[in-house]
Design a protein around this motif. Structure first.
Motif, PDB file in Angstrom:
ATOM      1  N   HIS A 160       0.833  -1.209   0.000  1.00  0.00           N
ATOM      2  CA  HIS A 160       0.000   0.000   0.000  1.00  0.00           C
ATOM      3  C   HIS A 160       0.868   1.260   0.000  1.00  0.00           C
ATOM      4  N   MET A 161       1.890   1.292   0.870  1.00  0.00           N
ATOM      5  CA  MET A 161       2.744   2.471   0.967  1.00  0.00           C
ATOM      6  C   MET A 161       3.560   2.662  -0.317  1.00  0.00           C
ATOM      7  N   LEU A 162       4.111   1.561  -0.838  1.00  0.00           N
ATOM      8  CA  LEU A 162       4.919   1.664  -2.058  1.00  0.00           C
ATOM      9  C   LEU A 162       4.048   2.085  -3.239  1.00  0.00           C
ATOM     10  N   SER A 163       2.833   1.573  -3.303  1.00  0.00           N
ATOM     11  CA  SER A 163       1.911   1.949  -4.378  1.00  0.00           C
ATOM     12  C   SER A 163       1.637   3.448  -4.352  1.00  0.00           C
ATOM     13  N   HIS A 164       1.448   3.998  -3.155  1.00  0.00           N
ATOM     14  CA  HIS A 164       1.219   5.447  -3.043  1.00  0.00           C
ATOM     15  C   HIS A 164       2.452   6.226  -3.516  1.00  0.00           C
ATOM     16  N   LEU A 165       3.638   5.782  -3.116  1.00  0.00           N
ATOM     17  CA  LEU A 165       4.856   6.487  -3.499  1.00  0.00           C
ATOM     18  C   LEU A 165       5.066   6.454  -5.009  1.00  0.00           C
ATOM     19  N   LEU A 166       4.696   5.338  -5.645  1.00  0.00           N
ATOM     20  CA  LEU A 166       4.850   5.245  -7.096  1.00  0.00           C
ATOM     21  C   LEU A 166       3.827   6.111  -7.827  1.00  0.00           C
ATOM     22  N   ARG A 167       2.681   6.350  -7.194  1.00  0.00           N
ATOM     23  CA  ARG A 167       1.659   7.211  -7.803  1.00  0.00           C
ATOM     24  C   ARG A 167       1.860   8.683  -7.451  1.00  0.00           C
ATOM     25  N   ALA A 168       2.761   8.943  -6.506  1.00  0.00           N
ATOM     26  CA  ALA A 168       2.935  10.309  -6.010  1.00  0.00           C
ATOM     27  C   ALA A 168       3.605  11.189  -7.055  1.00  0.00           C
ATOM     28  N   GLU A 169       3.392  12.496  -6.898  1.00  0.00           N
ATOM     29  CA  GLU A 169       4.028  13.454  -7.787  1.00  0.00           C
ATOM     30  C   GLU A 169       5.551  13.395  -7.622  1.00  0.00           C
ATOM     31  N   TRP A 170       6.247  13.547  -8.740  1.00  0.00           N
ATOM     32  CA  TRP A 170       7.708  13.620  -8.689  1.00  0.00           C
ATOM     33  C   TRP A 170       8.081  14.982  -8.148  1.00  0.00           C
ATOM     34  N   GLN A 171       8.905  15.016  -7.112  1.00  0.00           N
ATOM     35  CA  GLN A 171       9.130  16.257  -6.375  1.00  0.00           C
ATOM     36  C   GLN A 171      10.208  17.162  -6.973  1.00  0.00           C
ATOM     37  N   GLY A 172      10.936  16.667  -7.973  1.00  0.00           N
ATOM     38  CA  GLY A 172      12.036  17.471  -8.510  1.00  0.00           C
ATOM     39  C   GLY A 172      13.242  17.396  -7.597  1.00  0.00           C
ATOM     40  N   ARG A 173      13.108  17.925  -6.396  1.00  0.00           N
ATOM     41  CA  ARG A 173      14.123  17.745  -5.349  1.00  0.00           C
ATOM     42  C   ARG A 173      13.451  16.931  -4.261  1.00  0.00           C
ATOM     43  N   GLU A 174      13.784  15.664  -4.212  1.00  0.00           N
ATOM     44  CA  GLU A 174      13.046  14.750  -3.351  1.00  0.00           C
ATOM     45  C   GLU A 174      13.145  15.156  -1.884  1.00  0.00           C
ATOM     46  N   ARG A 175      12.005  15.083  -1.207  1.00  0.00           N
ATOM     47  CA  ARG A 175      11.942  15.524   0.186  1.00  0.00           C
ATOM     48  C   ARG A 175      12.630  14.526   1.110  1.00  0.00           C
ATOM     49  N   TYR A 176      12.545  13.236   0.782  1.00  0.00           N
ATOM     50  CA  TYR A 176      13.092  12.199   1.662  1.00  0.00           C
ATOM     51  C   TYR A 176      14.174  11.402   0.941  1.00  0.00           C
ATOM     52  N   HIS A 177      15.220  11.071   1.678  1.00  0.00           N
ATOM     53  CA  HIS A 177      16.268  10.215   1.140  1.00  0.00           C
ATOM     54  C   HIS A 177      15.703   8.813   0.937  1.00  0.00           C
ATOM     55  N   SER A 178      16.153   8.142  -0.127  1.00  0.00           N
ATOM     56  CA  SER A 178      15.631   6.799  -0.412  1.00  0.00           C
ATOM     57  C   SER A 178      15.938   5.834   0.728  1.00  0.00           C
ATOM     58  N   GLY A 179      17.077   6.023   1.411  1.00  0.00           N
ATOM     59  CA  GLY A 179      17.391   5.175   2.564  1.00  0.00           C
ATOM     60  C   GLY A 179      16.409   5.401   3.701  1.00  0.00           C
ATOM     61  N   ASP A 180      16.009   6.651   3.895  1.00  0.00           N
ATOM     62  CA  ASP A 180      15.022   6.967   4.932  1.00  0.00           C
ATOM     63  C   ASP A 180      13.683   6.329   4.598  1.00  0.00           C
ATOM     64  N   ILE A 181      13.271   6.401   3.320  1.00  0.00           N
ATOM     65  CA  ILE A 181      12.008   5.788   2.909  1.00  0.00           C
ATOM     66  C   ILE A 181      12.062   4.276   3.099  1.00  0.00           C
ATOM     67  N   THR A 182      13.187   3.658   2.732  1.00  0.00           N
ATOM     68  CA  THR A 182      13.333   2.211   2.924  1.00  0.00           C
ATOM     69  C   THR A 182      13.209   1.848   4.399  1.00  0.00           C
ATOM     70  N   ASN A 183      13.830   2.650   5.255  1.00  0.00           N
ATOM     71  CA  ASN A 183      13.755   2.411   6.692  1.00  0.00           C
ATOM     72  C   ASN A 183      12.304   2.478   7.181  1.00  0.00           C
ATOM     73  N   ARG A 184      11.556   3.447   6.672  1.00  0.00           N
ATOM     74  CA  ARG A 184      10.152   3.574   7.076  1.00  0.00           C
ATOM     75  C   ARG A 184       9.318   2.393   6.576  1.00  0.00           C
ATOM     76  N   LEU A 185       9.567   1.971   5.342  1.00  0.00           N
ATOM     77  CA  LEU A 185       8.793   0.868   4.779  1.00  0.00           C
ATOM     78  C   LEU A 185       9.103  -0.453   5.471  1.00  0.00           C
ATOM     79  N   GLU A 186      10.253  -0.560   6.090  1.00  0.00           N
ATOM     80  CA  GLU A 186      10.609  -1.803   6.785  1.00  0.00           C
ATOM     81  C   GLU A 186      10.298  -1.697   8.286  1.00  0.00           C
ATOM     82  N   GLN A 187      11.017  -0.835   8.984  1.00  0.00           N
ATOM     83  CA  GLN A 187      10.911  -0.788  10.443  1.00  0.00           C
ATOM     84  C   GLN A 187       9.575  -0.209  10.915  1.00  0.00           C
ATOM     85  N   ASP A 188       9.160   0.915  10.333  1.00  0.00           N
ATOM     86  CA  ASP A 188       7.936   1.559  10.806  1.00  0.00           C
ATOM     87  C   ASP A 188       6.699   0.748  10.449  1.00  0.00           C
ATOM     88  N   VAL A 189       6.693   0.156   9.282  1.00  0.00           N
ATOM     89  CA  VAL A 189       5.560  -0.711   8.913  1.00  0.00           C
ATOM     90  C   VAL A 189       5.469  -1.898   9.871  1.00  0.00           C
TER      91      VAL A 189
END
Length: 543
Positions: A94-123
């Motif tokens: 669900h979270m990854l699907s939202h991120l893939l549908r999300a607007e491209w930010q140009g300058r990404e707000r979150y580091h990909s490592g931070d997003i990976t950490n959230r998708l693993e540990q926080d989930v």
């Protein structure tokens, strides 16, 4: 906090089966536990001669209850391992699907490592809390109330003394949760920073080796780890102090209960079996209370995890709907186009990257976009792909039937080949089928030949040749040609090449351009620094 709890409630609706099963098993386990106290009470009194009854029956009942409790434990493990993994997978999807549908930010707000950490540990934290901690809390409360009522029927004073610590716990809980919440936020943020450093280091390890910067990266990792350890130490000190205060109260309460029951036993107003039951019930009252104190850190943890996941969901999604294919060949009009990247939190407002640009990419033509580094060539491609929205002006796609402003729903008309190595781990076939999963072997062969990637058929396993991350096992030129072949599988009539032939030798580049421009069915746009490409184009746009 209200919004976070509402989000958790909504998320819990998707895991009702596991929550319900764990809650029912917990309640059943409470019943078995209280029944065990009763059977033990009677068995000891029968053995001591304080009451009549069958000792063999009581022992048999005790054995049956122990086996039942064992079966419940096995069932809980099964549910946790099977349904728990499924629940975690579902939420990650669900979270990854939202991120893939999300607007491209140009300058990404979150580091990909931070997003990976959230998708693993926080989930994992959220799913564990909803599917295990909450149902267990229901059984803990039931155990507390059941044991208290049982003890109250035997000795009202002792029951009241046992729960006297609860008001103190309630008063301290609000202070505890607030403090732990702030400390846990710092720990999770530090953990995400470590994940980011690890991910970037592994991703760019060849560059790090050639720059001989391995010690520098290890030092950077060490600094992040020291920060994490500092936050963990601070949180641990606070947690130990809090647990010491609460457990000291529990210990004092248990000591008073022990003293009270021994005095009654001494004055012959209590049987030995009843005293055993007293102490068992006091334990069953205090143990749930201890579990409730452990619930506070879990509650803090899930609030922090939920807030971090909710932040990802605040990234707005692109326009969703049915794709709108146009009739080939298509053209593109740029009218007074202006775009400025938004400033980051640490930067000043920037000047426009593209300013008042007007240009016409006529249907069936080929155009080279040229310019010095930083003049907005890649930004223009992102505007054509509707990854970015212009500040002013417009990007319009048109065919014989009409004109339409660029949007994600028109992206199906565009074939895009980004610069760099964009292959993923898997086989060559897996990489090709990303563009069109239903493509036949004949179609795959055709696009490989068009992209001058016939070398694939000389490989021992041909299209089933495995590649590692980033196309490992292939040269840059080979990987680039496979990426072009993959793009050619798409049916869009507009082709965008972002330095897509930079790794090719002149002869291969010439053959490739001839194949791509063999007919005028597609509108082709090249971002390039190579004059060999310009020679094949009908127009040049210099930024």
């Amino acid at each position: 906090m209200r919004n976070t709890i509402q989000w958790l409630w909504t998320t819990a609706k998707g895991h009702r089966l596991q929550i319900t099963l764990n809650a029912l098993l917990g309640l059943f386990s409470v019943g078995i536990s209280l029944l065990t106290v009763s059977v033990m009470h009677q068995a000891i009194d029968i053995a001591a001669g304080a009451r009549q009854g069958s000792l063999i029956l009581m022992v048999s009942l005790m054995g049956a209850l122990i086996l039942t409790e064992f079966a419940i434990s096995i069932t809980k493990v099964w549910i946790r391992n099977i349904l728990g993994v499924k629940a975690q997978n579902t939420m990650q999807q669900h979270m990854l699907s939202h991120l893939l549908r999300a607007e491209w930010q140009g300058r990404e707000r979150y580091h990909s490592g931070d997003i990976t950490n959230r998708l693993e540990q926080d989930v994992q934290t959220v799913v564990t809390f909803l599917t295990e901690t909450l149902p267990n809390t229901l059984s803990v409360l039931t155990m507390f109330i059941g044991a208290f009522l049982y003890l109250f029927t035997m000795d009202r004073m002792l029951a009241l003394i046992t729960v006297a610590i609860l008001p103190i716990f309630i008063l301290l809980s609000k202070i505890y949760v607030g403090k732990m919440r702030a400390l846990t936020h710092r720990v999770r943020e530090s953990d995400s920073q470590i994940q980011s450093v690890l991910q970037e280091t592994l991703q760019h390890r060849m560059m790090i080796k050639t720059l001989e910067s391995d010690k520098l990266m290890i030092h950077r990792l060490d600094r992040c780890q020291q920060t994490l350890r500092g936050h963990v130490r601070h949180r641990t000190r606070f947690s130990i102090f809090s647990n010491f205060v609460l457990n000291g109260g529990f210990a004092l309460s248990y000591l008073i209960a022990f003293l009270w029951s021994t005095l009654r036993l001494y004055h012959h107003t209590l049987t030995f079996g009843a005293m055993t039951a007293f102490l068992q019930l006091v334990y069953r009252i205090q143990n749930p209370a201890r579990e409730l104190t452990r619930l506070a850190p879990a509650f803090v943890g899930v609030l922090t995890a939920a807030e971090r996941l909710m932040l990802l969901e605040t990234i707005p999604e692109e326009v969703q709907g049915i794709s709108h294919p146009l009739q080939p060949p298509c053209g593109i009009r740029l009218t007074h186009l202006t775009y400025t990247y938004p400033p980051t939190a640490s930067s000043e407002p920037t000047t426009p990257v593209i300013s008042d640009l007007t240009f016409h990419f006529a249907p069936g033509t080929s155009t080279a976009i040229m310019g010095a580094t930083g003049t907005g060539k890649s930004t223009l491609l992102r505007l054509l792909l509707a990854l970015l929205k212009p500040d002013s002006g417009s990007v319009t796609l048109y065919d014989a039937t009409g004109s339409y402003e660029a949007s994600p729903l028109l992206r199906c008309n565009i074939v895009y080949v980004p610069q760099g190595n964009t292959l993923m781990s898997g086989t060559i076939r897996d990489n090709l089928l990303l563009a069109r999963p239903e493509a036949t072997d004949a179609e795959l062969r055709e696009v490989l030949l068009t992209a001058c990637a016939e070398f694939v058929f000389d490989l021992p396993r041909q299209m089933d040749t495995p590649t590692t991350e980033g196309g490992g096992g292939l040269s840059e030129g080979q990987a680039q040609r496979i990426a072009i072949a993959r793009a050619l599988l798409r049916s869009g009539s507009i082709m965008l090449f972002d330095e897509a032939t930079s790794a090719l030798d002149p002869a291969t580049e010439q053959r490739l351009l001839q194949n791509i421009l063999a007919n005028n069915k597609r509108t082709v746009i090249f971002i390039t620094h190579r004059h060999a490409v310009v020679d094949y184009c009908d127009a040049v746009l210099t930024l």
